[in-house]
Design a protein around this motif. Sequence first.
Motif, PDB file in Angstrom:
ATOM      1  N   LEU A 124       0.829  -1.200   0.000  1.00 52.79           N
ATOM      2  CA  LEU A 124       0.000   0.000   0.000  1.00 52.79           C
ATOM      3  C   LEU A 124       0.869   1.259   0.000  1.00 52.79           C
ATOM      4  CD1 LEU A 124      -2.846  -0.988   2.504  1.00 52.79           C
ATOM      5  CD2 LEU A 124      -3.019  -0.721   0.016  1.00 52.79           C
ATOM      6  N   ALA A 125       1.998   1.191   0.679  1.00 53.54           N
ATOM      7  CA  ALA A 125       2.920   2.329   0.691  1.00 53.54           C
ATOM      8  C   ALA A 125       3.431   2.604  -0.724  1.00 53.54           C
ATOM      9  CB  ALA A 125       4.086   2.057   1.633  1.00 53.54           C
ATOM     10  N   GLN A 126       3.734   1.542  -1.459  1.00 53.73           N
ATOM     11  CA  GLN A 126       4.188   1.712  -2.844  1.00 53.73           C
ATOM     12  C   GLN A 126       3.135   2.446  -3.670  1.00 53.73           C
ATOM     13  OE1 GLN A 126       5.886  -1.901  -4.749  1.00 53.73           O
ATOM     14  NE2 GLN A 126       6.048  -2.729  -2.679  1.00 53.73           N
ATOM     15  N   GLU A 127       1.886   2.072  -3.469  1.00 54.78           N
ATOM     16  CA  GLU A 127       0.801   2.721  -4.209  1.00 54.78           C
ATOM     17  C   GLU A 127       0.731   4.212  -3.874  1.00 54.78           C
ATOM     18  OE1 GLU A 127      -2.886   0.716  -3.555  1.00 54.78           O
ATOM     19  OE2 GLU A 127      -2.083  -1.258  -4.100  1.00 54.78           O
ATOM     20  N   SER A 128       0.929   4.516  -2.594  1.00 55.89           N
ATOM     21  CA  SER A 128       0.834   5.908  -2.168  1.00 55.89           C
ATOM     22  C   SER A 128       2.006   6.742  -2.708  1.00 55.89           C
ATOM     23  CB  SER A 128       0.797   5.976  -0.635  1.00 55.89           C
ATOM     24  OG  SER A 128       0.296   7.216  -0.208  1.00 55.89           O
ATOM     25  N   PHE A 129       3.216   6.186  -2.662  1.00 54.75           N
ATOM     26  CA  PHE A 129       4.372   6.908  -3.211  1.00 54.75           C
ATOM     27  C   PHE A 129       4.226   7.066  -4.725  1.00 54.75           C
ATOM     28  CE2 PHE A 129       6.755   4.966   0.556  1.00 54.75           C
ATOM     29  CZ  PHE A 129       6.656   6.132   1.310  1.00 54.75           C
ATOM     30  N   SER A 130       3.688   6.039  -5.383  1.00 52.91           N
ATOM     31  CA  SER A 130       3.466   6.124  -6.831  1.00 52.91           C
ATOM     32  C   SER A 130       2.455   7.217  -7.161  1.00 52.91           C
ATOM     33  CB  SER A 130       2.976   4.776  -7.378  1.00 52.91           C
ATOM     34  OG  SER A 130       3.960   3.788  -7.227  1.00 52.91           O
ATOM     35  N   GLU A 131       1.462   7.359  -6.297  1.00 52.75           N
ATOM     36  CA  GLU A 131       0.458   8.412  -6.499  1.00 52.75           C
ATOM     37  C   GLU A 131       1.112   9.787  -6.356  1.00 52.75           C
ATOM     38  OE1 GLU A 131      -3.607   8.964  -7.541  1.00 52.75           O
ATOM     39  OE2 GLU A 131      -2.343   7.188  -7.408  1.00 52.75           O
ATOM     40  N   ALA A 132       2.009   9.917  -5.397  1.00 52.97           N
ATOM     41  CA  ALA A 132       2.733  11.186  -5.228  1.00 52.97           C
ATOM     42  C   ALA A 132       3.528  11.506  -6.492  1.00 52.97           C
ATOM     43  CB  ALA A 132       3.664  11.101  -4.024  1.00 52.97           C
ATOM     44  N   LEU A 133       4.165  10.486  -7.059  1.00 54.32           N
ATOM     45  CA  LEU A 133       4.985  10.699  -8.260  1.00 54.32           C
ATOM     46  C   LEU A 133       4.137  10.970  -9.495  1.00 54.32           C
ATOM     47  CD1 LEU A 133       7.642   7.937  -7.579  1.00 54.32           C
ATOM     48  CD2 LEU A 133       8.018  10.414  -7.560  1.00 54.32           C
ATOM     49  N   ASN A 145      11.766   6.588  -1.209  1.00 52.84           N
ATOM     50  CA  ASN A 145      10.955   5.770  -0.309  1.00 52.84           C
ATOM     51  C   ASN A 145      10.183   4.678  -1.041  1.00 52.84           C
ATOM     52  OD1 ASN A 145      11.953   7.376   1.681  1.00 52.84           O
ATOM     53  ND2 ASN A 145       9.984   7.967   2.539  1.00 52.84           N
ATOM     54  N   LEU A 146       9.848   4.931  -2.293  1.00 55.58           N
ATOM     55  CA  LEU A 146       9.210   3.881  -3.092  1.00 55.58           C
ATOM     56  C   LEU A 146      10.175   2.710  -3.271  1.00 55.58           C
ATOM     57  CD1 LEU A 146       7.013   2.629  -4.801  1.00 55.58           C
ATOM     58  CD2 LEU A 146       7.636   4.157  -6.674  1.00 55.58           C
ATOM     59  N   ALA A 147      11.440   3.014  -3.549  1.00 49.37           N
ATOM     60  CA  ALA A 147      12.450   1.966  -3.684  1.00 49.37           C
ATOM     61  C   ALA A 147      12.606   1.192  -2.376  1.00 49.37           C
ATOM     62  CB  ALA A 147      13.786   2.574  -4.103  1.00 49.37           C
ATOM     63  N   VAL A 148      12.608   1.911  -1.260  1.00 47.20           N
ATOM     64  CA  VAL A 148      12.723   1.264   0.044  1.00 47.20           C
ATOM     65  C   VAL A 148      11.531   0.340   0.291  1.00 47.20           C
ATOM     66  CG1 VAL A 148      12.748   1.660   2.547  1.00 47.20           C
ATOM     67  CG2 VAL A 148      14.124   3.109   1.046  1.00 47.20           C
ATOM     68  N   ALA A 149      10.340   0.808  -0.062  1.00 48.54           N
ATOM     69  CA  ALA A 149       9.127   0.003   0.130  1.00 48.54           C
ATOM     70  C   ALA A 149       9.173  -1.268  -0.716  1.00 48.54           C
ATOM     71  CB  ALA A 149       7.888   0.825  -0.205  1.00 48.54           C
ATOM     72  N   ILE A 150       9.671  -1.158  -1.945  1.00 45.95           N
ATOM     73  CA  ILE A 150       9.781  -2.327  -2.824  1.00 45.95           C
ATOM     74  C   ILE A 150      10.715  -3.364  -2.209  1.00 45.95           C
ATOM     75  CG2 ILE A 150      10.686  -3.145  -5.038  1.00 45.95           C
ATOM     76  CD1 ILE A 150       9.717  -0.453  -6.244  1.00 45.95           C
ATOM     77  N   VAL A 151      11.876  -2.897  -1.760  1.00 46.16           N
ATOM     78  CA  VAL A 151      12.861  -3.812  -1.170  1.00 46.16           C
ATOM     79  C   VAL A 151      12.316  -4.448   0.108  1.00 46.16           C
ATOM     80  CG1 VAL A 151      15.134  -3.945  -0.073  1.00 46.16           C
ATOM     81  CG2 VAL A 151      14.854  -2.679  -2.211  1.00 46.16           C
ATOM     82  N   ASN A 152      11.667  -3.646   0.932  1.00 46.37           N
ATOM     83  CA  ASN A 152      11.102  -4.183   2.175  1.00 46.37           C
ATOM     84  C   ASN A 152      10.044  -5.246   1.903  1.00 46.37           C
ATOM     85  OD1 ASN A 152      12.666  -2.682   3.925  1.00 46.37           O
ATOM     86  ND2 ASN A 152      11.193  -1.028   4.130  1.00 46.37           N
ATOM     87  N   GLU A 153       9.250  -5.041   0.864  1.00 44.21           N
ATOM     88  CA  GLU A 153       8.218  -6.026   0.525  1.00 44.21           C
ATOM     89  C   GLU A 153       8.856  -7.340   0.069  1.00 44.21           C
ATOM     90  OE1 GLU A 153       4.517  -7.770  -0.001  1.00 44.21           O
ATOM     91  OE2 GLU A 153       5.119  -5.990   1.125  1.00 44.21           O
TER      92      GLU A 153
END
Length: 220
Positions: A124-133, A145-153
């Motif tokens: 869900l965080a990835q979706e939110s960062f993608s929306e910001a972009l 932070n999107l990259a961090v979220a991807i790696v964490n997932e």
Amino acid sequence: NSATFEQMNKIHGFYNDGNFVEAFSRGVILQETLPNDPGLHNLVGASELALGDPKAAANSFGKAIEADPSFVDSYNNLGSLYRSLGMKDEALAIYKLALKIDSKHPKIYYNIGNLLMDNKMFELAQESFSEALKYDDNYSDAHYNLAVAIVNEIERYDSFTSERFDLTDRNDGVSLKKAEQHLEKAIVENFDNADYFNLLGKIQFQLRNYHESEKNFKTC
């Protein structure tokens, strides 16, 4: 008038230079002239927060919202303050109010993404960062932070240090490549951030780009 505008610029200058005491004291004085200026209340609140007084800062952000209920910056600041205090429900409520005012404001989605990261809700965080972009493709922090979220997932299921991690898994490979691309877009703002280069090197190592990986690890 021009004199008041000049005073506001000076206060902004003090704040941006890290002179929070001067920004706060001059801001409070100017509030006597501009008691209903949301930007001034917001700036005083930011100075109070920087000086270690979150309660006063929350009050100032509240005054800014009261003066202008459409002043999104104060919603963002108040939500971030609540988040820093562990008041996650309150933070999310504030961000939702902000979205009702401006559903295309990238920082709101960025802040919601951070809140989701706190709760380990990485997809869900990835979706939110993608929306910001979507609304600001130059938003460096959102790329990072999107990259961090991807790696964490990925790490939730396939640890980088485990034999379970396997790049023959097409989804992992595609996701890591996507994370690398987002990090590369954030490099200008992170040229002195060791964590940035460590993460980039880590991703490139898993992508078997060993030369670039080694170079970035050495930059840490």
